[in-house]
Enzyme design. Structure first.
Site, PDB file in Angstrom:
ATOM      1  N   MET A  24      -1.708   6.854   4.740  1.00  0.00           N
ATOM      2  CA  MET A  24      -2.174   7.889   5.673  1.00  0.00           C
ATOM      3  C   MET A  24      -3.105   8.911   5.069  1.00  0.00           C
ATOM      4  SD  MET A  24      -0.812   6.746   8.291  1.00  0.00           S
ATOM      5  CE  MET A  24      -1.474   7.964   9.394  1.00  0.00           C
ATOM      6  N   MET A  48      -4.223   1.368  10.005  1.00  0.00           N
ATOM      7  CA  MET A  48      -4.630   1.009   8.650  1.00  0.00           C
ATOM      8  C   MET A  48      -6.064   0.523   8.539  1.00  0.00           C
ATOM      9  SD  MET A  48      -2.243   1.874   6.797  1.00  0.00           S
ATOM     10  CE  MET A  48      -1.597   3.138   7.876  1.00  0.00           C
TER      11      MET A  48
END
Lengths: 265, 811
Positions: free
Chosen positions: B170, B344
C-alpha cells in the site's frame, strides 16, 4: 507422358479391363457378403433397438456386448447408453421427470454426501463437478430451478439471488491440470471439526409441524431442498403449500436472530 | 458475452429472486452478542482474518474450538455475505502442523526451548546491539500489536528500523494520498459503491480479491439498477466477464491512459472549472522525485498534458483511440457518478505514486469527487494495513496518527504520550522494507547494518521480491539472527534462528482497521494451542526483559516500565508474565493510549468500548452533544465530516499547500524498469487467486480451499503456448535474469493474459515465483513492482512424472 500408341495400347486396354472386372466383381460380391449377418455376429451381441428396450428395459449401460442398433432420431433418446444416457434434446425435459426419482433412498448416505460437501453446517457447499472458471452465468442454467440429470438432481439455489456464484462456491477439485500434486509436502491435514447437525425438527406433539432444525441464513428458499427438486429424503409432504414459515417456526437452538442487536446509528 | 443471453439470464435471476422472496424466513432482531444457544454453540462477532474489505463474521465456538462461521447480518460492510475464504476462516486455526513451542536453531536444527529462554535470547541480542535490530511487521498486525512494537522500538530503543509488509502493497497509495489530499486514506467509503453509475477497475481483479465489495456492485444489477463496469487491465480476469468494456493495455501504460483522460477533459473543455477553481491547486514533480514536488499552474499542467492525445496514448498502450475519447467523455459528464477502484496493479508499480496521483487527479479535474459515488478509491489488500501500518505509523519514517519522525513537534507529541524524555525518538528515518532486508542479507562489514530482524505476522521468505537478493542470502551469514513469530512452518521459518509460536485471530483480543477507515474490534474466543502466545505479549515480555537488564530506554521519565498496564484499582499488572496477560484487557489500554495520538490529523478513532458495541466505526468518530458517538462516512465533505468548517463544502483540512485545497498532479508516462527485450521477450506478471490468502500458509491448510486451488501454474495466451509447443498441463520453464522456475501451464483457465505476457499466482510455497521477480522500487514510496519484469518462457525438455528435478523446493 508418351503419346497413346495403338498397337502396344491394345495390350494395355485388355489388361486394364481385366483388372477392372476383377476389382468390380470382388467389390460387389464383398458388398453383398457384408450385408449378410454371420452367425458370430448375432450370437453374443445384444443389439439395442427400441424393441430391445421395450422387452429388456434400460439396464444395458454396463453390458460390454451391447451394441446400439441404428434407429431413427426420434427413437434415439430411448437407446442411448453410457455417459450420454441421460441426454435430453430439450432442456425442459430435464426438469419434467424429477418426481420419478425412487423414494426409497438411503437417508444416511444422503446425509453423508451432504456433509462431505460442507466444511460445517451452513458453509457454502463445494461444487462436486468442474466449473466454468471465468464467470458464474452458466451456474444458473441448471441451478435456477432444480434440474434432473440422470439420477442426480442439481438443486435450485437456496438463497436469494447473488450474481457471483464462484465467490463462495469453489470446485472440489479445482485445477484441471494435474502435475504431481501428491509430491507437495504442505500439510493440509486439517483438524477442523465443523459443526454438523443432523437432527430432525422437534415436534411439540405428534402431528405438529416440526421446527426448523437449522439456520435459515442463505436458506430462504425452502423448496430448494424440501420441494420436488430437493433431496428426496426430506421432501415435504405438502408441496402445494407456499408459506412455509406460517407453520414451521425456527428453532431457538439454531436460530441466529438472538444476536441480531440493533447497533449504533 | 452475448448481450441477449445476459439480459435473459438477468430476467430469469430476477424472476427467481421474486419467487424466492415470498418464501423468505422473516426475522426481527433482538438480544445481545455472544449468547449461548441451546445447541451448545457460543457465537460472537469478529472481523474476518483475511482481506482489506473487512467483512464481519459470527464465529461459532464449542468446547474451546471454532466450529462454524456465519456472515454477520448486522455488519454494514457485508450484510451477512462472505466469500469462500471468509466462510472457511474458522479452519485456519486447525492445521496439523501448527507451531506450539518456541524453537532455537542449534547446529542447523530447530530445537524446542522454553519461553523464558527465548525471551532471554532475544533481549540479550537486542541489548548488545540495539541499533542493529529491526522489526518487520505487518498489515495483518492488530492495532495494539503494531502500537506495542512501534512504542518498543521507536520509543524504547530510539531505533526507527520498523517497517511493515504493507510497504510491499500500500505504500504507493499512501504517498498518493499524502501528495494529493495532504493526509492518508480515502475520503470516501464503501457507500460509494452503492451510489456509483460507473465503476472503473484499474488493473485489479475485485471479483476474486475483494469479492464481497464486487458483488455489492454487481448484485445491484439483479435489483434492476444499471451500473456500467469498465475493466482497464493487462489481462482478462473473472472481473472482466461482468464488465461492459474491457480495455487491454500494455504494462506500465496505465500512466498514459490516465493522462489521456485528463487531456480529453482539457481539450473538450469539460473539466470542472468550478470545482478546480474552488478546491484544487496544480502540482508537478521536482527533478528528483519527491513526495510533495513543486507548485505548478493550470497552464503548465495543460501544456504538459498536451502530448497525451488519444493517438499517442493508443500508440503507447494499445487501447484504441476511440476508447480514450469515450473515457474522456465519460469523465466529462456531470450527470453520472464515477468510482475508480484500484489495488495492486497501480500500487506495485515503479511509478505507483505517480499513478495514484493521476487517478486522484482525473477525479478532481473532472469534479467526480466529493459526492457519494464519485470517488477515487484505493482498495487495501490486508485486513489492517490501514488500521495498523498506516494509522499507527509502523513505518520507518512515521509515528502514530499521521506523524513523521522528521518533524520535531510530532516527536514531542509521542514522547509526551509515552512519558519519555524529549529527544528520545530518533529523527532519522530507518530502513524501509527493501533496504532493511537488503542490509540484513549483506555481510556486516559490507554495509550489512541490520544484524537482527524480528518478523511478526508475515512471511517475507515468500513475499519479498527477488528472494535471492533480499532473503535467501541470509543463509550464509552466521552473525545474522532471524526471529520469527509464526503460526505454521513457512518459507521464513526455514531460515529462522528463533521461532516463536503465535496466537492467531480469535485466539487473542484484537482490533483491525479496514479499507474504508472502519476500526473493528473482537474478543478472544478460544485458547491458542500448546504454548502459542500473543504477539503483543511477546513484544512486552522482551521489552520488560530489557527493562530488567537495565536498558535505560525501557523505562519512562519516571523510571516506570514503558508498558505500564494497570487494573481498575490503578495497580500495575505484570502482563509480561503470561499467566497475568489476560488479567486485564491489554488491548484496550494500549488502544486508548494510541487513541490520544489520533486527533492531530483528525483520524480520531472511537473509544474501545464503542467499538465493542458496534460492527466497526469509520473515523473520524466524533462525540455528539448527548454523549453518543458518530462515525464519518465521507471525509473533507461538509455534509458528512464535522471537521469541515461551515460553508466550505469541501475542505482538505491538511492540504499540502495549507489552503484547504487538494493537489492535481502532472506525472509523465515513463517506461518500466525491466521491459521485455530480445533475450527475455515476455512480460511476467504475478498476483493472487480467490481461494488463497497471500502466501497460503493459512488457506492451504483448509481442505476445501486447497482442493479448489491445489498449486500454482502459469497462464499464457493460447497462441503463445502453441508457438512454444505447450499444451494444458505441460511443464513450462520461466526464466528471468534472476533465475528460473518450472510451472504447469493452464490455458483458457481463469484469466487470459495478452500475447507476449504470462501470469503466475504467488501463493504456492513450493513454486516460489518471487525468486525470479524484479523488486525495483518506486522512488517515493519504496514499494516494489511485482507486476512487470522480463522473462523468457519455454517448454521443459521432458515431461516429469517421477523426475528427480525438483521445482525450487527449499532445503
Amino acid at each position: 507422358m508418351a503419346p497413346y500408341k495403338t498397337a502396344p495400347g491394345k495390350t494395355h486396354v485388355r489388361a486394364t479391363s481385366i483388372v477392372l472386372i476383377v476389382v468390380v466383381t470382388a467389390s460387389v460380391s464383398g458388398f453383398f457378403m457384408g450385408l449378410r449377418e454371420t452367425v458370430s455376429d448375432t450370437e453374443n451381441v445384444h443389439v439395442i433397438t427400441t424393441e430391445y428396450v421395450e422387452t429388456h428395459g434400460t439396464s444395458f449401460d454396463h453390458d460390454p456386448s451391447a451394441v446400439t442398433g441404428a434407429v431413427t432420431y426420434s427413437q434415439l433418446s430411448e437407446v442411448r447408453r453410457g455417459p450420454n444416457a441421460t441426454w435430453e434434446n430439450s432442456f425442459s425435459k430435464l426438469n419434467s421427470n424429477i418426481d420419478d426419482l425412487p423414494s426409497d433412498v438411503d437417508v444416511e448416505a444422503q446425509r453423508a454426501s451432504r456433509k462431505a460437501r460442507r466444511a460445517y453446517e451452513g458453509a457454502p457447499p463445494v461444487v462436486p463437478h468442474p466449473v466454468v472458471q471465468t464467470d458464474s452465468t452458466s451456474c444458473l442454467l441448471c441451478h435456477q430451478e432444480a434440474t434432473r440429470i440422470g439420477d442426480r438432481i442439481a438443486p435450485a439455489v437456496s438463497h436469494r439471488a447473488y450474481t457471483s456464484c464462484t465467490q463462495c462456491h469453489v470446485a472440489d477439485s479445482g485445477l484441471p491440470i494435474k502435475w504431481n500434486t501428491g509430491r507437495f509436502a504442505m500439510d493440509s491435514n486439517s483438524e477442523f471439526k465443523g459443526e454438523h447437525t443432523t437432527s430432525s425438527g422437534i415436534r411439540a406433539y405428534e402431528g405438529a409441524p416440526p421446527t426448523i432444525p437449522h439456520r435459515t441464513l442463505m436458506r430462504e428458499n425452502c423448496m430448494s431442498c424440501h420441494g420436488e427438486g430437493g433431496t428426496s429424503a426430506i421432501r415435504t409432504s405438502h408441496p402445494d403449500r407456499q408459506s412455509c414459515t406460517q407453520c414451521h417456526a425456527p428453532d431457538a437452538g439454531y436460530d441466529q436472530r438472538e444476536f441480531l442487536k440493533t447497533t449504533f446509528p | 458475452m452475448n448481450c441477449q443471453r445476459r439480459d435473459f439470464l438477468k430476467a430469469s435471476a430476477l424472476a427467481a429472486a421474486t419467487a424466492v422472496a415470498h418464501q423468505r424466513a422473516f426475522g426481527a432482531s433482538s438480544a445481545t452478542d455472544s449468547k449461548q444457544t441451546a445447541s451448545g454453540i457460543k457465537w460472537d462477532k469478529a472481523p474476518c482474518r483475511f482481506c482489506g474489505t473487512g467483512c464481519h463474521v459470527q464465529v461459532g465456538v464449542e468446547n474451546d474450538k471454532v466450529v462454524a462461521i456465519q456472515g454477520d447480518q448486522q455488519a454494514a460492510v457485508n450484510k451477512g455475505l462472505l466469500c469462500v475464504k471468509g466462510y472457511h476462516v474458522g479452519g485456519i486455526l486447525y492445521g496439523k502442523d501448527r507451531l506450539t513451542t518456541p524453537q532455537l536453531r542449534k547446529n542447523g536444527k530447530l530445537e524446542d526451548i522454553s519461553w523464558d529462554e527465548a525471551i532471554e535470547v532475544m533481549a540479550k541480542r537486542i541489548y548488545d546491539a540495539p541499533e542493529r535490530f529491526a522489526f518487520y511487521g505487518s498489515g495483518q498486525w492488530t492495532v495494539p500489536e503494531g502500537y506495542a512494537a512501534q512504542k518498543m522500538i521507536k520509543g524504547g530503543l530510539s531505533n526507527n528500523h520498523i517497517d511493515p509488509n504493507a510497504r510491499l502493497c500500500m505504500a504507493s497509495a499512501v504517498t498518493g494520498y499524502l501528495s494529493t489530499h495532504g493526509v492518508d486514506e480515502p475520503a470516501g467509503c464503501y457507500d460509494d459503491l452503492d451510489a456509483c453509475d460507473v465503476l472503473i477497475m484499474w488493473g485489479n481483479n475485485p471479483a476474486e480479491m475483494h469479492p464481497v465489495l464486487f458483488s455489492r456492485v454487481v448484485d445491484r444489477r439483479s435489483r434492476g439498477e444499471e451500473v456500467t463496469l469498465i475493466d482497464i487491465g493487462t489481462r482478462r480476469t473473472r472481473t472482466t466477464e461482468y464488465c461492459q468494456e474491457y480495455l487491454q493495455f500494455n504494462p506500465q501504460t496505465d500512466l498514459a491512459i490516465a493522462n489521456g483522460i485528463a487531456h480529453q477533459l482539457l481539450v473538450n473543455d469539460t473539466w470542472d472549472k468550478d470545482f478546480v477553481g474552488k478546491f484544487c491547486n496544480f502540482r508537478k514533480d521536482t527533478d528528483t522525485a519527491s513526495l510533495f514536488g513543486q507548485a505548478s499552474t493550470f497552464e503548465e499542467y495543460k501544456e504538459l498534458m498536451s502530448e497525451y492525445t488519444p493517438e499517442r496514448v493508443e500508440e503507447l498502450s494499445g487501447v484504441p483511440a476511440e476508447k480514450i475519447v469515450y473515457l474522456g467523455e465519460l469523465f466529462g459528464r456531470k450527470d453520472i457518478r464515477i468510482t475508480s477502484l484500484w489495488c495492486m496493479g497501480v500500487n506495485q508499480h515503479t511509478r505507483g505514486t505517480n499513478m495514484n496521483r493521476l487517478l486522484h487527479g482525473i477525479h478532481m479535474l473532472s469534479g467526480h469527487f466529493g459526492k457519494p459515488g464519485d470517488a477515487p478509491t484505493s482498495l487495501t489488500g490486508q485486513p489492517s494495513a490501514c488500521g495498523t501500518a498506516r494509522e499507527v505509523g509502523t513505518l520507518a519514517h512515521a509515528l502514530p496518527g499521521g506523524r513523521i519522525v522528521k518533524k520535531e513537534d510530532h516527536r514531542r507529541d509521542c514522547e509526551k504520550v509515552w512519558n519519555l524524555p524529549e529527544g528520545t525518538i530518533n529523527p532519522k528515518p530507518g530502513k524501509h522494507t527493501v533496504a532493511m532486508w537488503e542490509s540484513f542479507c549483506k555481510p556486516t562489514n559490507d554495509g550489512g547494518d541490520i544484524g537482527t530482524i524480528w518478523v511478526q505476522v508475515t512471511n517475507p521468505g515468500h513475499t519479498l521480491p527477488n528472494l535471492k537478493k533480499l532473503f535467501t542470502g541470509k543463509k550464509d551469514l552466521d552473525d545474522k539472527f532471524l526471529i520469527v513469530s509464526e503460526v505454521y512452518p513457512t518459507a521464513t521459518t526455514e531460515l529462522a534462528d528463533l521461532v516463536l509460536p503465535a496466537a492467531m485471530w480469535v485466539e487473542k483480543n484484537g482490533v483491525f482497521g479496514n479499507s474504508e477507515r472502519r476500526t473493528q474490534q473482537w474478543f478472544k474466543m478460544v485458547n491458542p494451542p500448546g504454548q502459542a502466545r500473543d504477539d503483543c505479549w511477546m513484544t512486552i515480555a522482551v521489552a520488560h526483559k530489557l527493562f530488567e537488564m537495565g536498558y535505560p530506554g525501557m523505562s519512562d521519565k519516571d523510571g516506570k516500565f514503558l508498558f505500564d498496564i494497570k487494573d481498575t484499582a490503578g495497580n500495575s499488572v505484570p502482563v509480561w508474565e503470561w499467566e497475568h496477560y489476560y488479567d486485564v484487557n491489554v488491548d484496550e489500554q494500549l488502544f486508548e493510549e494510541y487513541r490520544q495520538l489520533t486527533f492531530k490529523k483528525h483520524k480520531d478513532v472511537a473509544p474501545y468500548q464503542e467499538l465493542v458495541k458496534s460492527r466497526g466505526l469509520r473515523w473520524p468518530v466524533v462525540q455528539n452533544d448527548n454523549g453518543t458517538w458518530s462515525e464519518t462516512p465521507f471525509r473533507f465533505m461538509e455534509f458528512s465530516d464535522r471537521y469541515v468548517e461551515k460553508g466550505k463544502g469541501i475542505q482538505f483540512y491538511h492540504s499540502v499547500t495549507k489552503d484547504d485545497r487538494g493537489l492535481i498532479w502532472f506525472a509523465p508516462y515513463e517506461p518500466a524498469a525491466e521491459a521485455p527485450d530480445e533475450q527475455y521477450p515476455t512480460w511476467l506478471c504475478t498476483g493472487r487467486v480467490l481461494e488463497h490468502w497471500h502466501s497460503g500458509t493459512m488457506t492451504r491448510r483448509v481442505p476445501q480451499l486447497r482442493n479448489a486451488m491445489p498449486h500454482a501454474y502459469v497462464e499464457m495466451h493460447p497462441e503463445d503456448a502453441a508457438e512454444k509447443g505447450l499444451q494444458n498441463g505441460d511443464i513450462a520453464v520461466i526464466e528471468t535474469r534472476r533465475g528460473k522456475i518450472e510451472l504447469p501451464v493452464w490455458l483458457n483457465g481463469r484469466s487470459k493474459p495478452a500475447k507476449g505476457s504470462v501470469f503466475v499466482p504467488f501463493f504456492d510455497e513450493q513454486l516460489l515465483i518471487n525468486e525470479i521477480t524484479l523488486g525495483e522500487i518506486d522512488p517515493i514510496s519504496k514499494e516494489p513492482d511485482y507486476k512487470k519484469c522480463a522473462a523468457v518462457v519455454y517448454a521443459k525438455a521432458s515431461q516429469p512424472q517421477s523426475s528427480p528435478a525438483e521445482p525450487n523446493e527449499l532445503n
